[in-house]
Design an enzyme around this catalytic site. Structure first.
Site, PDB file in Angstrom:
ATOM      1  N   ASN A  36       0.859  -1.189   0.000  1.00  0.00           N
ATOM      2  CA  ASN A  36       0.000   0.000   0.000  1.00  0.00           C
ATOM      3  C   ASN A  36       0.896   1.240   0.000  1.00  0.00           C
ATOM      4  O   ASN A  36       1.463   1.589   1.023  1.00  0.00           O
ATOM      5  CB  ASN A  36      -0.903  -0.020   1.239  1.00  0.00           C
ATOM      6  N   TRP A  37       0.978   1.878  -1.146  1.00  0.00           N
ATOM      7  CA  TRP A  37       1.877   3.038  -1.264  1.00  0.00           C
ATOM      8  C   TRP A  37       1.286   4.298  -0.656  1.00  0.00           C
ATOM      9  O   TRP A  37       1.964   5.325  -0.581  1.00  0.00           O
ATOM     10  CB  TRP A  37       2.215   3.287  -2.737  1.00  0.00           C
TER      11      TRP A  37
ATOM     12  N   GLU B 242      -7.088   4.268   7.478  1.00  0.00           N
ATOM     13  CA  GLU B 242      -6.988   5.712   7.205  1.00  0.00           C
ATOM     14  C   GLU B 242      -8.260   6.229   6.540  1.00  0.00           C
ATOM     15  O   GLU B 242      -8.663   7.374   6.757  1.00  0.00           O
ATOM     16  CB  GLU B 242      -5.724   6.003   6.380  1.00  0.00           C
TER      17      GLU B 242
ATOM     18  N   GLU C 119      -5.759  -5.531  10.269  1.00  0.00           N
ATOM     19  CA  GLU C 119      -4.766  -4.480  10.504  1.00  0.00           C
ATOM     20  C   GLU C 119      -5.119  -3.751  11.793  1.00  0.00           C
ATOM     21  O   GLU C 119      -5.964  -2.827  11.775  1.00  0.00           O
ATOM     22  CB  GLU C 119      -4.778  -3.470   9.357  1.00  0.00           C
TER      23      GLU C 119
ATOM     24  N   SER D 298       2.929  -2.275  10.406  1.00  0.00           N
ATOM     25  CA  SER D 298       4.371  -2.195  10.675  1.00  0.00           C
ATOM     26  C   SER D 298       5.134  -3.476  10.312  1.00  0.00           C
ATOM     27  O   SER D 298       6.112  -3.828  10.979  1.00  0.00           O
ATOM     28  CB  SER D 298       4.629  -1.798  12.135  1.00  0.00           C
TER      29      SER D 298
ATOM     30  N   GLY E 188       2.640  -1.002   4.313  1.00  0.00           N
ATOM     31  CA  GLY E 188       2.676   0.399   3.923  1.00  0.00           C
ATOM     32  C   GLY E 188       4.111   0.890   3.793  1.00  0.00           C
ATOM     33  O   GLY E 188       4.766   0.717   2.764  1.00  0.00           O
ATOM     34  N   GLY E 189       4.618   1.471   4.874  1.00  0.00           N
ATOM     35  CA  GLY E 189       5.934   2.129   4.852  1.00  0.00           C
ATOM     36  C   GLY E 189       7.048   1.299   4.237  1.00  0.00           C
ATOM     37  O   GLY E 189       7.847   1.807   3.442  1.00  0.00           O
TER      38      GLY E 189
END
Ligand code: PEP
Length: 260
Positions: free
Chosen positions: A6-7, A98, A168, A213, A234-235
């Protein structure tokens, strides 16, 4: 096993295309499919770059992070399923935390998106998860139950087979605080039990990803656990080397679990 990236709101079209080139060039095997969930504006560039990799679409797929459930019309700022399908998207995230917490999406709205996605043969990556106060006050199971019941209401058992679930925990997303493998396994087992009791035995084949994470260092210890069928990242998905290392961890876990 699935590795989903997920960018979020990162990368220009040019950066996205060069990422795809680098990532595809670095993959030594494709047994674990990668799904890139990319910003709308990068989708044409990602589509084009993926088509030049020679990797089958089932092994290197891409999709969007959001869409709107109506077919077309006066919905300023929104993007429809057909507009995603036109560019070869196969997946779309529904109910990311989000979207729920920053943009106020309700379970009802998320359910409409999930139904629309499966009706259009887009795979919804349907995200659920509790906040820290909810976990600490013993509401983990009731929150997951509500999110699943409302998010999957009106989805048939046949259409459920098109869904990918993602557990999540909100407190683990983007925080560097990863759920322990035990916490993740326990939540996944609960989600599985709920799916099977609502939809029947075929729900045992719906993949349930863990997100929050995940990085190249912790991925294997999570992915090797029973009931954890992949990662939504994500990150740590933003750099080619990092996503390649995550992919290698997923491949190792999938092989040891006899899934690849
Ligand atoms: C996510 O965006 O779904 C996510 C899990 O982010 P991160 O890996 O950065 O926690």
């Amino acid at each position: 096993m699935i590795l989903a990236a997920n960018w979020k709101m990162n990368k220009t079209a040019a950066e996205a295309a060069s990422f795809v080139q680098g990532y595809a060039g670095g993959l030594s095997e494709w047994v674990v499919p990668t799904v890139l969930l990319v910003p709308f504006t990068t989708i044409p560039a990602v589509a084009e770059a993926c088509s030049h990799t020679g990797i089958p679409k089932q092994r290197l797929a891409y999709g969007a992070q959001n869409f709107y459930y109506e077919a077309a019309g006066a919905f300023t700022g929104e993007v429809s399923a057909d507009q995603l399908l036109e560019f070869g998207c196969r997946h779309v995230i529904c109910g990311h935390s989000e979207r729920r917490h920053v943009f106020g999406e309700s379970d009802d709205l998320i359910g409409k998106k999930v139904r629309r996605a499966v009706d259009k043969d887009l795979v919804p990556i349907f995200c659920i998860g509790e906040t820290l106060p909810e976990r600490e006050s013993g509401q983990l199971e009731s929150v997951l139950t509500r999110q699943i019941e409302e998010g999957l209401s009106g989805v048939s058992a046949t259409n459920l087979s098109k869904v990918v679930m993602a557990y999540e925990p909100v407190w683990a997303i983007g925080t560097g605080v990863v759920a322990t493998p035990e916490q993740a396994e326990e939540a996944h087992a609960f989600v599985r039990k709920l799916l099977v009791s609502s939809f029947g035995a075929s729900a045992s084949r719906v993949p349930i990803l863990y997100g929050g994470s995940v990085n190249a260092e912790n991925a294997y210890t999570l992915m090797i656990r029973p009931g954890i069928d992949g990662a939504l990242v994500g990150g740590a998905s933003l750099k080619v080397e990092s996503l390649l290392a995550l992919h290698a961890a997923c491949v190792k876990a999938a092989k040891e679990k006899g899934e690849a």
